[in-house]
Write an enzyme that holds these catalytic residues in place. Structure first.
Site, PDB file in Angstrom:
ATOM      1  N   ASN A 116       0.724  -1.262   0.012  1.00 14.08           N
ATOM      2  CA  ASN A 116      -0.104   0.009  -0.177  1.00 14.08           C
ATOM      3  C   ASN A 116       0.908   1.224  -0.017  1.00 14.08           C
ATOM      4  OD1 ASN A 116      -1.999   1.950   0.277  1.00 14.08           O
ATOM      5  ND2 ASN A 116      -2.431   1.325   2.319  1.00 14.08           N
ATOM      6  N   LYS A 169      -0.060   4.183  -0.514  1.00 15.88           N
ATOM      7  CA  LYS A 169      -0.704   5.284   0.162  1.00 15.88           C
ATOM      8  C   LYS A 169      -0.555   6.607  -1.091  1.00 15.88           C
ATOM      9  CE  LYS A 169      -0.326   3.758   4.681  1.00 15.88           C
ATOM     10  NZ  LYS A 169      -0.273   3.929   6.264  1.00 15.88           N
ATOM     11  N   HIS A 225      -9.790   1.564   4.503  1.00 15.18           N
ATOM     12  CA  HIS A 225      -8.643   1.841   5.405  1.00 15.18           C
ATOM     13  C   HIS A 225      -8.801   2.541   6.483  1.00 15.18           C
ATOM     14  CE1 HIS A 225      -4.439   3.236   6.312  1.00 15.18           C
ATOM     15  NE2 HIS A 225      -3.893   1.978   5.801  1.00 15.18           N
ATOM     16  N   GLU A 228      -7.507   5.065   7.356  1.00 15.36           N
ATOM     17  CA  GLU A 228      -7.154   6.743   6.976  1.00 15.36           C
ATOM     18  C   GLU A 228      -8.363   7.168   6.334  1.00 15.36           C
ATOM     19  OE1 GLU A 228      -3.124   6.078   4.958  1.00 15.36           O
ATOM     20  OE2 GLU A 228      -2.238   5.555   7.105  1.00 15.36           O
ATOM     21  N   GLU A 231      -5.819  -4.281  11.090  1.00 19.28           N
ATOM     22  CA  GLU A 231      -4.648  -3.302  10.980  1.00 19.28           C
ATOM     23  C   GLU A 231      -5.103  -2.415  12.053  1.00 19.28           C
ATOM     24  OE1 GLU A 231      -2.503  -2.166   7.281  1.00 19.28           O
ATOM     25  OE2 GLU A 231      -4.387  -1.008   7.146  1.00 19.28           O
ATOM     26  N   GLY A 243       1.702   3.211  10.727  1.00 13.10           N
ATOM     27  CA  GLY A 243       2.626   4.205  10.286  1.00 13.10           C
ATOM     28  C   GLY A 243       3.501   4.806  11.629  1.00 13.10           C
ATOM     29  N   SER A 256       3.043  -1.203  10.592  1.00 13.13           N
ATOM     30  CA  SER A 256       4.403  -1.325  10.970  1.00 13.13           C
ATOM     31  C   SER A 256       5.055  -2.459  10.503  1.00 13.13           C
ATOM     32  CB  SER A 256       4.701  -0.836  12.432  1.00 13.13           C
ATOM     33  OG  SER A 256       4.366   0.503  12.353  1.00 13.13           O
TER      34      SER A 256
HETATM   35  P1  PGA Z   1       2.493   1.031   7.701  1.00 10.51           P
HETATM   36  O1  PGA Z   1       0.974   1.260   7.043  1.00 10.51           O
HETATM   37  O2  PGA Z   1       3.006  -0.411   7.151  1.00 10.51           O
HETATM   38  O3  PGA Z   1       3.356   2.076   7.176  1.00 10.51           O
HETATM   39  O4  PGA Z   1       2.390   1.071   9.210  1.00 10.51           O
HETATM   40  C1  PGA Z   1       0.296   0.001   6.951  1.00 10.51           C
HETATM   41  C2  PGA Z   1      -1.010   0.446   6.342  1.00 10.51           C
HETATM   42  O5  PGA Z   1      -1.681   1.573   6.587  1.00 10.51           O
HETATM   43  O6  PGA Z   1      -1.740  -0.131   5.308  1.00 10.51           O
END
Ligand code: PGA
Length: 231
Positions: free
Chosen positions: A5, A7, A83, A85, A148, A154, A192
Site C-alpha cells: 500500500n 498510500k 482503510h 485513514e 490493522e 505508520g 508497521s
Molecule cells: P504501515 O502502513 O506499514 O506504514 O504501518 C500500513 C497500512 O496502513 O496499510
C-alpha cells in the site's frame, strides 16, 4: 500474499516506475495512487496491481470519483476498502465500506477490507462493528480481511504477535458465527510491518499475508520482507 500500500506516494511517475520495478514478485499486489495505476501495471510482469479506493456507483455525475468498473477495466485485481485513514480522515462509515465492497465484488475483483481498533476502548467491539457492518450481504469468497490496529499504522509500533494472533482468531470466529461461513477466508496483518517482524505474523500469528505501507517504498526492506516470508 503481500499487498504493498503506497498510500499517497511517491510524487512522480518516474518514482512510481522505480518502486514498481523492485516490487515485481509473484504473490505481491502493488497498490499505487490512481494516476500511476496504468504505468505500474505495464511495468509489472509478475505482481498484480490494485487500487486504494473506489466509489459506490458505476458511472455518472460524481465529479472526482473513480468507479470499480473503471479499475477493473484497466487491470486491477483488487481494491483496498475501508482503510483506517479513509475512515478517520474522510469519515468513511462501515455502511459506505459495505457499498464499496459490493461494487468491487460485483466487478469480479477482490475487496481487501480493512478493520482494526481505533482507540484503546472496546477493541473487540470496534472490530466486530466494522467487520459485520462492512461485510453484510457480501460474498465472502471475494473478500480478504486486513486486520490493522490503528496504533500500529505508520508508528513503528507493530502489534505484538500474541495480540495479533488473538485478533485473527476473533475475526475468524466472528465470520463463522455471524455469517455462518465455514470456508477459508484470507486474513492478513498490517501495521508497521518490516523485515524483522514480517515472518512472525505468518508463522506465529497465523495470518495469510501482509499489508505493508511505509516499508513497501524502500527497496532493501521490501526485498527482505518478500524473501523472509518466502512467497
Ligand atoms: P504501515 O502502513 O506499514 O506504514 O504501518 C500500513 C497500512 O496502513 O496499510
Amino acid at each position: 500474499m503481500i499487498y504493498a500500500n503506497w498510500k499517497m506516494n511517491p510524487t512522480t511517475l518516474k518514482g512510481a516506475e522505480e518502486i514498481a520495478y523492485f516490487s515485481d514478485y509473484e504473490g505481491v499486489t502493488v497498490i499505487p495512487p490512481f494516476p500511476f495505476l496504468q504505468t505500474v501495471r505495464n511495468t509489472l510482469k509478475k505482481a498484480y496491481v490494485g487500487a486504494q479506493n473506489c466509489y459506490i456507483k458505476e458511472q455518472g455525475a460524481f465529479t472526482g470519483e473513480v468507479s470499480a468498473s473503471m479499475l477493473k477495466n484497466i487491470g486491477c485485481h483488487c481494491v483496498l476498502i475501508g482503510h483506517s485513514e479513509r475512515r478517520r480522515i474522510f469519515n468513511e462509515q462501515s455502511s459506505d465500506v459495505n457499498s464499496k465492497v459490493q461494487t468491487v465484488v460485483a466487478e469480479g475483483m477482490k475487496a481487501v477490507v480493512c478493520v482494526g481498533e481505533e482507540d484503546s476502548g472496546d477493541s473487540l467491539g470496534q472490530i466486530a462493528e466494522q467487520l459485520v457492518d462492512s461485510l453484510v450481504s457480501v460474498n465472502l469468497n471475494s473478500v480478504v480481511v486486513a486486520y490493522e490496529p490503528v496504533f500500529a499504522i505508520g508508528t513503528g509500533k507493530a502489534c505484538p504477535t500474541d495480540l495479533a494472533r488473538e485478533r485473527r482468531f476473533f475475526i475468524e470466529q466472528l465470520l463463522k458465527e455471524t455469517f455462518h461461513w465455514d470456508k477459508k477466508i484470507n486474513i492478513i496483518y498490517g501495521g508497521s510491518v518490516d523485515d524483522n517482524n514480517a515472518l512472525s505474523y505468518i508463522k506465529e500469528a497465523g495470518f495469510d499475508g501482509l499489508l505493508v505501507g511505509g516499508a513497501s517504498l524502500k527497496e532493501d526492506i521490501f526485498k527482505s520482507i518478500v524473501e523472509s516470508v518466502n512467497l
